[in-house]
Enzyme design. Structure first.
Site, short mmCIF file in Angstrom:
data_model
loop_
_atom_site.label_atom_id
_atom_site.label_comp_id
_atom_site.label_asym_id
_atom_site.label_seq_id
_atom_site.Cartn_x
_atom_site.Cartn_y
_atom_site.Cartn_z
N LYS A 111 0.85 -1.13 0.02
CA LYS A 111 0.02 0.03 0.02
C LYS A 111 0.94 1.35 -0.05
CE LYS A 111 -4.37 -1.28 -0.33
NZ LYS A 111 -4.45 -2.58 0.33
N LYS A 151 -6.27 -14.28 -13.52
CA LYS A 151 -7.76 -14.63 -12.96
C LYS A 151 -8.48 -13.17 -13.20
CE LYS A 151 -6.44 -13.54 -8.35
NZ LYS A 151 -6.53 -13.84 -6.89
N LYS A 205 -11.27 -7.12 -10.73
CA LYS A 205 -12.24 -5.95 -10.99
C LYS A 205 -12.10 -5.25 -12.41
CE LYS A 205 -12.41 -4.71 -6.79
NZ LYS A 205 -12.45 -3.45 -5.94
#
Ligand code: TRP
Length: 329
Positions: free
Chosen positions: A111, A194, A197
């Site tokens: 992050k 995979k 979003k």
């Protein structure tokens, strides 16, 4: 019955990958375990959503969970912020969480790298809040993906540290649980990797049939097999994998064979796949619409879930305070 706790970030929209990766198993687990599923809205504040986005996403996530089969009669379903005891435990656990270990957490370091302008204390202590979520219910098992295993390891550390510090055997060390061979990884429509979003690669449970058709028709393929029984390329294998979960076995068989003998037409494959996906998502989609227009039901689910979760949580917090030495005069 073993107690299972799982938190879900309020991302708003579930895609087929979420559905087959987690939801299907959650729905099954409701019958075999004492399950608590919650929407981690406080965790999501680390990314500073607007009030409208936050509320809308929590609501939509709850609706999608219910539409996918989470059953408030079987599992306790609640919103994290409706259980203030979690925040109380979080505060108490923070006293024994060391900045050094929090700094070294992989998810935190990621992050920091991704958003150097938003390195807030909530991000640093994210694993502590997650530990509070789990320990407050004395969960035995936590179904999590690979990316959450380190957080679970930290939860165990915090539990052990608390027990050692106060010479009690109070917190139970929860076990990470992945569904092993039952775990189906759904690939995206962009040829590799995979489903996520990102736009174009995912099919959402809330997608209109027309949108699903468009997305599938645009899915990446290859130039087609030229020699019989040639190995299946990744983009095509990905479409077969999705077919495996939504289509009849005979459909999959038909296209596998036509691939093997080089007569396959990708347009036909995609058309069939799109219709089978729609057939699969349609009932969920309809339930979502029904739930969306039933505010009082949604409110009741949230209220009842919070009540049940708080009954457990308040007992834990009062026991923890007692152990720590916070006692009423
Ligand atoms: N961190 C989890 C995720 O990003 C969500 C989460 C929050 C969670 N609290 C939890 C998962 C407690 C399991 C148990 O997916």
């Amino acid at each position: 019955m073993e107690r299972v706790v799982s938190g879900i970030r309020p991302t708003g929209r579930l895609h087929l990958g979420n559905y087959f990766g987690a939801m299907v198993n959650f729905v099954k687990m409701q019958n075999t375990n004492e399950c608590l599923f919650f929407i981690a809205d406080i965790h999501s504040l680390t990314t500073h959503p607007t009030p409208e986005d936050l509320h809308g996403n929590v609501r939509q996530t709850l609706i999608e969970y219910l539409a996918s089969g989470l059953d408030p009669e079987k599992a306790v379903i609640y919103i994290q912020s409706d259980v203030p005891e979690i925040l109380e435990l979080y505060t108490l656990l923070n006293m024994n969480a060391y900045v050094g270990e929090l700094n070294r957490t992989t998810s935190f370091k990621d992050k920091v790298r991704q958003n150097p302008n938003n390195v807030n204390a909530g991000l640093l202590t994210y694993p502590v809040l997650m530990a509070a979520d789990i320990l407050i219910h004395h969960a035995a098992k936590v179904p999590v993906g690979k990316d959450q295993e380190q957080h679970l390891e930290m939860t165990r550390t915090f539990a052990r540290r608390f027990n050692n510090m106060y010479r009690v055997e109070y917190f139970k060390e929860p076990e990470a649980f992945n569904f092993g061979r039952q775990l189906i990884k759904i690939p995206g429509l962009d040829g590799s990797g995979k489903m996520g979003k990102s736009e174009g690669n995912g099919i959402f449970l809330a997608d209109e049939p027309e949108v699903i058709r468009k997305k599938v028709m645009r899915a990446v393929t290859d130039s087609g097999p030229v020699t019989p029984n040639s190995p299946v390329s990744e983009p095509i294998q990905n479409l077969f994998t999705i077919m495996e979960v939504v289509s009849e076995p005979s459909t999959l068989e038909y296209f596998r064979e036509s691939y093997a003998n080089c007569t396959i037409r990708y347009g036909e494959l995609k058309k069939q796949l799109a219709e089978d996906i729609i057939k699969f998502t349609q009932p969920i989609y309809e339930r979502m619409k029904e739930l969306s227009s039933n505010d009082s039901y949604i409110r009741n689910v949230a209220r009842q879930g919070a009540e049940k979760a708080r009954a457990i949580a308040s007992q834990t917090v009062s026991e923890v305070k007692e152990i720590i030495g916070i006692k009423k005069f």
